[in-house]
Write a protein that holds these residues in place. Sequence first.
Motif, PDB file in Angstrom:
ATOM      1  N   LEU A  19      61.254 -10.397  41.923  1.00  0.00           N
ATOM      2  CA  LEU A  19      61.748  -9.928  40.626  1.00  0.00           C
ATOM      3  C   LEU A  19      60.608  -9.464  39.722  1.00  0.00           C
ATOM      4  CD1 LEU A  19      64.426 -12.712  39.984  1.00  0.00           C
ATOM      5  CD2 LEU A  19      64.805 -10.396  40.857  1.00  0.00           C
ATOM      6  N   GLU A  20      59.434  -9.267  40.305  1.00  0.00           N
ATOM      7  CA  GLU A  20      58.286  -8.787  39.531  1.00  0.00           C
ATOM      8  C   GLU A  20      58.641  -7.455  38.863  1.00  0.00           C
ATOM      9  OE1 GLU A  20      54.799  -9.089  37.772  1.00  0.00           O
ATOM     10  OE2 GLU A  20      55.327 -10.513  39.361  1.00  0.00           O
ATOM     11  N   GLY A  21      58.287  -7.355  37.583  1.00  0.00           N
ATOM     12  CA  GLY A  21      58.611  -6.141  36.839  1.00  0.00           C
ATOM     13  C   GLY A  21      59.935  -6.209  36.113  1.00  0.00           C
ATOM     14  N   THR A  22      60.631  -7.335  36.240  1.00  0.00           N
ATOM     15  CA  THR A  22      61.884  -7.560  35.510  1.00  0.00           C
ATOM     16  C   THR A  22      61.648  -8.694  34.501  1.00  0.00           C
ATOM     17  OG1 THR A  22      62.827  -9.314  36.899  1.00  0.00           O
ATOM     18  CG2 THR A  22      63.066  -7.034  37.677  1.00  0.00           C
ATOM     19  N   PRO A  23      62.603  -8.971  33.635  1.00  0.00           N
ATOM     20  CA  PRO A  23      62.425 -10.101  32.705  1.00  0.00           C
ATOM     21  C   PRO A  23      62.486 -11.464  33.378  1.00  0.00           C
ATOM     22  CG  PRO A  23      64.022  -8.507  31.853  1.00  0.00           C
ATOM     23  CD  PRO A  23      63.772  -8.151  33.276  1.00  0.00           C
ATOM     24  N   TYR A  24      62.668 -11.505  34.706  1.00  0.00           N
ATOM     25  CA  TYR A  24      62.895 -12.766  35.397  1.00  0.00           C
ATOM     26  C   TYR A  24      61.807 -13.036  36.435  1.00  0.00           C
ATOM     27  CZ  TYR A  24      67.353 -11.746  33.247  1.00  0.00           C
ATOM     28  OH  TYR A  24      68.315 -11.431  32.333  1.00  0.00           O
ATOM     29  N   ASP A  89      73.273 -10.517  32.843  1.00  0.00           N
ATOM     30  CA  ASP A  89      72.475  -9.283  32.860  1.00  0.00           C
ATOM     31  C   ASP A  89      72.753  -8.512  34.137  1.00  0.00           C
ATOM     32  OD1 ASP A  89      70.680  -7.391  32.035  1.00  0.00           O
ATOM     33  OD2 ASP A  89      68.876  -8.650  32.238  1.00  0.00           O
ATOM     34  N   LEU A  90      72.385  -7.242  34.104  1.00  0.00           N
ATOM     35  CA  LEU A  90      72.521  -6.339  35.248  1.00  0.00           C
ATOM     36  C   LEU A  90      71.365  -5.361  35.190  1.00  0.00           C
ATOM     37  CD1 LEU A  90      74.326  -5.221  37.636  1.00  0.00           C
ATOM     38  CD2 LEU A  90      75.368  -3.721  35.928  1.00  0.00           C
ATOM     39  N   GLY A  91      70.713  -5.114  36.326  1.00  0.00           N
ATOM     40  CA  GLY A  91      69.580  -4.191  36.295  1.00  0.00           C
ATOM     41  C   GLY A  91      69.088  -3.840  37.676  1.00  0.00           C
ATOM     42  N   ARG A  92      67.896  -3.247  37.724  1.00  0.00           N
ATOM     43  CA  ARG A  92      67.229  -2.881  38.971  1.00  0.00           C
ATOM     44  C   ARG A  92      65.775  -3.325  38.902  1.00  0.00           C
ATOM     45  NH1 ARG A  92      69.249   1.022  42.632  1.00  0.00           N
ATOM     46  NH2 ARG A  92      71.235   1.951  42.001  1.00  0.00           N
ATOM     47  N   THR A  93      65.241  -3.724  40.039  1.00  0.00           N
ATOM     48  CA  THR A  93      63.817  -4.037  40.112  1.00  0.00           C
ATOM     49  C   THR A  93      63.038  -2.715  40.169  1.00  0.00           C
ATOM     50  OG1 THR A  93      63.704  -4.047  42.530  1.00  0.00           O
ATOM     51  CG2 THR A  93      64.394  -6.092  41.440  1.00  0.00           C
ATOM     52  N   PRO A  94      61.736  -2.748  39.921  1.00  0.00           N
ATOM     53  CA  PRO A  94      60.939  -1.521  40.062  1.00  0.00           C
ATOM     54  C   PRO A  94      61.035  -0.903  41.448  1.00  0.00           C
ATOM     55  CG  PRO A  94      59.695  -3.175  38.859  1.00  0.00           C
ATOM     56  CD  PRO A  94      60.942  -3.856  39.359  1.00  0.00           C
TER      57      PRO A  94
END
Length: 434
Positions: A19-24, A89-94
């Motif tokens: 999850l590097e690059g995310t808020p988590y 939350d919902l998102g994408r990793t780098p």
Amino acid sequence: MARLTSGSAGPPRGGGDELEGTPYRALRRLGRGGMGEVIEAEHRALRKRVVVKLVRRALAGDPRFADRLRVEAQALAAVSSPHVVAVLDLGRTPAGRPYLVMERLEGGTLGEEVARRGALPVAEALDLVRQVLAGLAAAHRVGLVHRDVKLDNVFLCAPGSAAPGGGRVVKLLDFGVAKVLDGGVEAGAAGAAGAERPFPLAGPAYPTEAGLLVGTPRTASPEQARCQPVDARADVYAVGLLMYTLLVGHGPFAHLDDALEVLRAHVLEAPAAPSRRAAQPIPPALDRAVLRALAKRPEERFQSAEAFAEELGRIAAELGEAGGSARVGVAGVAGVAGTGGAERAALSAAAERASKGAMAGGGEAGAAWTPEIGAWFEAMPDGTGGAGARACAAPGEAERAAPVDARLFAALTAASTVVFSLIAALLLRGLGVW
């Protein structure tokens, strides 16, 4: 799934922070599946523990999986219920991997609970299933059909972790195959139709192909087994199976192993009443309610989760009245778990005896389980040694409180002996023997 159990720990694959690059920040992997993996994580700034569902690297470039995760996230966000897992939350990793963030829960699934304990006492099963139905009713009101309600998708939170007072709260998990209905719950699911949504839900951009089974064969409704359109009543059927399993310890078609045979049974085989399979006595009204939920034709079932819950509530209230109290609600166990030590000990003993069928046999079945059910509902937070503890008093204590008059007992015994002797003499004389 948003679960956290003692045996599910493991480092994230590859040893790095996926999850590097995310808020988590990834802490450990909780599980893996065909679509992705579930990771326990921590919000970097807030230090809040969460659970992250992360799509597999190999599938990250397939828009169908990202779309399915979006539908699940928006579905969960639209449902407001303490009995549905919360999405955060919902998102994408780098690296382009879609992820969904959910609340972190402590406890285990109902599947794990049944595997550990077997069938649950009637009163406990009623409370847990009513909570499941409350969560489904909230989902149906915004136009969602879960389509995969089963023991492993129902989470039983550890006492006190999700509700004040130490109660055990049930939460529905995994809306990954949920169906978004057009215009709310379709006609026929009367209780939910016409309810307003907080905002319109967008269906999947890549709908499931026609003629494909969506869900789990073991818990599929007849219409799912036939690959036909479904509405909220498919979930009602699944909850009927769930209730059956909690009461009996296994489902109505546990004798079948082949998936196709199981699907055929859902369509054609009439299930036996729970009372015919359970080791504990089952109230006739509960038998009827479960079999109605398991009707092959959707129009013959309860037409909504609310209607099913209402009937179970009526049964719970009748059982409570039979035991001396009708004080029970959807979260009735919450009140029980918040009572004093003496009441909890009495309840545990009562539930254990009921689950082993200790009260079965001798007299009417209804009379056999009434004291145990009454004890479960009676124990409310009235203080240590209150009404609930008294309702569960051992039989020996009641006998000591009302001693038998020895002289009266002897007189009754002598009188019955004389009467029996006269009847025997008359019979023998009539036969010419004496």
